[in-house]
Design an enzyme around this catalytic site. Structure first.
Site, short mmCIF file in Angstrom:
data_model
loop_
_atom_site.label_atom_id
_atom_site.label_comp_id
_atom_site.label_asym_id
_atom_site.label_seq_id
_atom_site.Cartn_x
_atom_site.Cartn_y
_atom_site.Cartn_z
N TYR A 1 -1.68 -9.57 22.27
CA TYR A 1 -0.97 -8.34 22.64
C TYR A 1 -1.86 -7.62 23.62
O TYR A 1 -3.02 -7.34 23.31
CB TYR A 1 -0.72 -7.48 21.39
CG TYR A 1 0.02 -6.20 21.68
CD1 TYR A 1 1.40 -6.12 21.48
CD2 TYR A 1 -0.65 -5.09 22.15
CE1 TYR A 1 2.07 -4.94 21.75
CE2 TYR A 1 0.01 -3.92 22.45
CZ TYR A 1 1.39 -3.85 22.24
OH TYR A 1 2.05 -2.68 22.53
N SER B 1 -2.80 -4.36 25.68
CA SER B 1 -2.60 -2.92 25.73
C SER B 1 -3.34 -2.39 26.93
O SER B 1 -4.50 -2.73 27.14
CB SER B 1 -3.14 -2.32 24.43
OG SER B 1 -3.33 -0.95 24.58
N LEU C 1 -1.68 5.54 22.17
CA LEU C 1 -0.94 5.24 20.95
C LEU C 1 -1.24 3.82 20.49
O LEU C 1 -1.58 3.56 19.34
CB LEU C 1 0.56 5.41 21.21
CG LEU C 1 1.46 4.93 20.07
CD1 LEU C 1 1.41 5.92 18.91
CD2 LEU C 1 2.89 4.73 20.54
N GLU C 2 -1.15 2.89 21.48
CA GLU C 2 -1.44 1.49 21.15
C GLU C 2 -2.85 1.34 20.58
O GLU C 2 -3.07 0.61 19.61
CB GLU C 2 -1.33 0.62 22.41
CG GLU C 2 0.10 0.40 22.86
CD GLU C 2 0.17 -0.33 24.20
OE1 GLU C 2 1.14 -1.05 24.42
OE2 GLU C 2 -0.77 -0.17 25.01
N CYS C 3 -3.76 2.07 21.19
CA CYS C 3 -5.16 1.99 20.75
C CYS C 3 -5.28 2.43 19.31
O CYS C 3 -5.92 1.76 18.50
CB CYS C 3 -6.01 2.86 21.67
SG CYS C 3 -7.73 2.87 21.19
#
Ligand code: NAG
Ligand code: NAG
Ligand code: NAG
Ligand code: NAG
Length: 643
Positions: A422, A424, A495-497
């Site tokens: 994934y 990011s 947010l992903e982090c």
């Protein structure tokens, strides 16, 4: 000598007997009756003389004064008669002493030739005779033609007399024979030459004193040959004879003259090896002294000659001669040295006429050390280690990759994750371009990973954070493209982090950080970045330098990504540089839906240009359907595994 005397005595006895039996015989009849005893030619060698010089011959019968001496011979009424046998003839002719030229004369036991001519060469027989006894003996005269040596105006027929002169000390040279003979009652003169040069009145160190040459201070260059020419007058004729002195310098007599053992030195050990040849070297300093000098070895007190062992021998030679002071080297050689030899006592000795010196040589058995072999082995090992070190230092990434590809396990078989990675990243054009054009292309096309890019692969609408969480959970690892823009407040990337870190905490998700551009000093509040840097593997993107797929960046990245095992039979280089072929085929097997649209999948341009949101409706519907079916199957599987 003894033989000579007994023969002579028995002869005289016999002659006496004969004489007694015939007392009335006349001298002439004695001549015919008495056989004259012939002693042959003198063993002292020929007398040599230069043509034109004076010379004298001793009757060789008088060379042993205990048998004949001139006075007793006269008392016994013996007559001395000389005969001459000219060279090349064998007729004995009595010598005529009354010849008008008066060259030849007799003086007691001597025959004078003043001067000598070439015709005088040959044998001279001297005969002692009385009425009852007769003996004769011959001496040879050689006459050398004058002017033999073109380099030197003086030549002597007689061999040189050796004179030893200590350095820095005084010596007196006398002309040989001059004192022994009685010259006629006239004045004579002596002229001296050194190395063929006549002296006037030399210099301060060498002065002529009467007939003699005085050397007050002996120097090294005063060595060599000195000729003396004696001139006198007899019977109205000028006569001369020449003699030579060989002057040799020796060390001063004031120096110590004791012999001294240099080797074996005190506490010196001689290494010996059993079964091999052993050489013991002894060096002795033997200062000059008149008389014999020698060195020798003893073994248990016996000399080599006394031992008479064919295994043992010695050689001795003068290695240094400094003004007569010798350093002598004496090497004792023992073949097939045995353990018995090891227990014997080896002494080296040296002697001159002053003293004897002795020292023992202590032997030590040598332990065999294969130093050459050890050295070579060690050298090779060190070299190989160095080589391995260098190889590892240069190729460690490749080696690790190779190791992983051979021995790593492929997680695809054990988990049910849909994606490998994934990604990011910050949503700005620069990073999007990097992610979609570079990162995704290499990961998907060249390395064969399945990549999840949220904007591309997620369904639109709905709760973003839930969708992110779901996507992340179905990926094997999370790749964060870290840059200052990534941590912008309220951005999707932050947010992903946070979701990623949350998953890492709860279910040990694997996070990889690619540092896209350097971060400024982070504010204290920015805990996410710190956490990322602290708990994840960080790989730095170095721009152009990292672009080629063979660069360190990609190798490091591959090391952190899930394993793609190596297909058997592939070439080594291939296996470390790229997995693309294998991965491509695997990917096609696993994801037929990707193969259905190869064009779109491999071309990131359309996605990059629109920021990932402007794709065709048809494609999106298809993705939604796929996602739904995946979800369904996952739910089913989950149920079947964990009922
Ligand atoms: C001759 O000489 C010998 C010695 O050689 C001597 O013994 C002997 O008496 C001499 N004879 C005469 C007759 O003088
Ligand atoms: C030899 O010389 C000395 C003096 O030099 C002289 O007295 C003597 O008579 C001489 N003898 C003869 C034989 O000429
Ligand atoms: C002089 O004597 C020395 C040794 O005493 C010898 O080595 C040398 O050869 C001699 N020289 C000549 C010319 O005989
Ligand atoms: C050998 O030399 C030593 C001195 O180094 C001496 O004490 C010993 O007596 C000598 N041995 C013989 C056999 O001469």
């Amino acid at each position: 000598m003894a033989l000579f005397i007994t023969a002579l005595l028995s002869l005289s006895v016999a002659m006496v007997g004969v004489g007694g039996a015939t007392p009335a015989t006349t001298p002439s009849s004695v001549h015919s009756v008495i056989q004259c005893h012939d002693w042959g030619e003198s063993g002292d060698g020929a007398v040599r003389v230069m043509e034109g010089e004076a010379c004298w011959l001793h009757c060789p019968l008088f060379s042993h004064p205990t048998v004949y001496n001139y006075n007793s011979v006269q008392a016994a009424g013996l007559n001395l008669v000389w005969y001459h046998v000219a060279a090349g003839q064998d007729l004995e002719q009595p010598i005529d002493f009354h010849h008008p030229d008066q060259r030849l004369s007799k003086e007691r036991e001597k025959l004078w030739l003043q001067p000598t001519t070439t015709q005088d060469a040959g044998q001279y027989i001297c005969m002692l005779r009385n009425r009852t006894s007769c003996a004769k003996m011959a001496v040879r005269l050689e006459v050398l033609p004058s002017g033999q040596d073109p380099n030197c105006e003086v030549t002597a027929a007689v061999p040189p007399t050796v004179v030893i002169a200590p350095i820095q000390e005084g010596s007196i040279l006398t002309c040989p024979d001059l004192e022994d003979i009685k010259l006629p009652n006239t004045s004579h003169s002596v002229t001296w030459y050194h190395e063929c040069n006549a002296f006037g009145n030399f210099n301060i160190n060498r002065v002529i004193k009467g007939d003699k040459l005085a050397i007050y201070v002996m120097l090294e260059h005063y060595q060599g040959l000195y000729h003396c020419v004696v001139t006198y007058e007899t019977k109205g004729r000028a006569i001369k004879f020449t003699r030579v002195v060989n002057v040799t310098a020796v060390s001063p007599s004031g120096l110590p003259k004791q012999p001294n053992i240099l080797n074996p030195a005190k506490e010196q050990l001689y290494p010996v090896k059993q079964g091999s040849e052993v050489k013991l070297t002894c060096r002795v300093s033997l200062p000059y002294l008149k008389g014999p000098r020698e060195t020798w070895w003893t073994i248990d007190g016996k000399t080599v000659d006394q031992l008479a062992d064919p295994r043992i021998s010695f050689t001795s030679r003068v290695v240094l001669d400094y003004f007569g002071d010798w350093t002598v080297e004496n090497v004792l050689r023992i073949l097939e040295f045995s353990s018995e030899d090891l227990t014997r006592e080896y002494n080296c000795s040296g002697r001159n006429s002053r003293d004897v010196a002795t020292r023992r040589a202590v032997l030590e058995e040598e332990v065999y050390l294969p130093s050459v072999e050890l050295g070579c082995g060690l050298g090779v090992t060190l070299f190989l280690m160095l080589l391995l070190f260098v190889v590892y230092h240069i190729f460690w990434l490749e080696l690790l990759l190779l190791y992983r590809s051979w021995f790593g396990t492929d997680e695809r078989c054990t988990d049910n994750k849909e994606y490998d990675i994934y990604i990011s990243y910050a949503r700005n054009s620069e990073e999007e371009q990097f992610v979609l054009l570079t990162l995704r292309r290499v990961l998907e096309n060249e390395l064969g990973y399945t990549v999840c890019i949220f904007d591309r692969d997620s369904l639109p609408g709905g709760n973003v954070s839930e969708a992110v969480l779901r996507c992340m959970q179905s990926s094997r690892c999370l790749l964060v493209v870290l840059s200052p823009a990534y941590l912008t407040e309220k951005s999707v990337s932050l947010l992903e982090c946070r979701v990623g870190l949350y998953i890492q905490l709860t279910s040990h998700a694997h996070i990889i950080t690619v540092l896209y551009s350097p971060l400024p000093r982070l504010p204290a509040s920015c805990t996410e970045a710190k956490q990322l840097r602290r708990s994840t593997a960080t790989i730095t993107w170095r721009g152009r330098q990292s672009e080629p797929s063979t660069s360190r960046f990609w190798k490091r990245l591959r090391l952190t990504l899930p394993v793609r095992p190596l297909a058997l039979g592939r070439r080594l280089i291939d296996s470390t540089s790229s997995h693309s072929d294998l991965a491509a085929s695997l990917g096609q097997q696993r994801q037929p839906q990707d193969a259905a649209e190869p064009q779109r999948q491999r071309d990131g341009k359309s996605a990059a240009g629109s920021g990932g949101r402007g794709r065709g409706r048809k494609w999106r519907i298809q993705r939604i359907q796929e996602a739904r079916s995946r979800e369904m199957s996952k739910v089913k599987e989950a149920h079947s595994i964990n009922p």
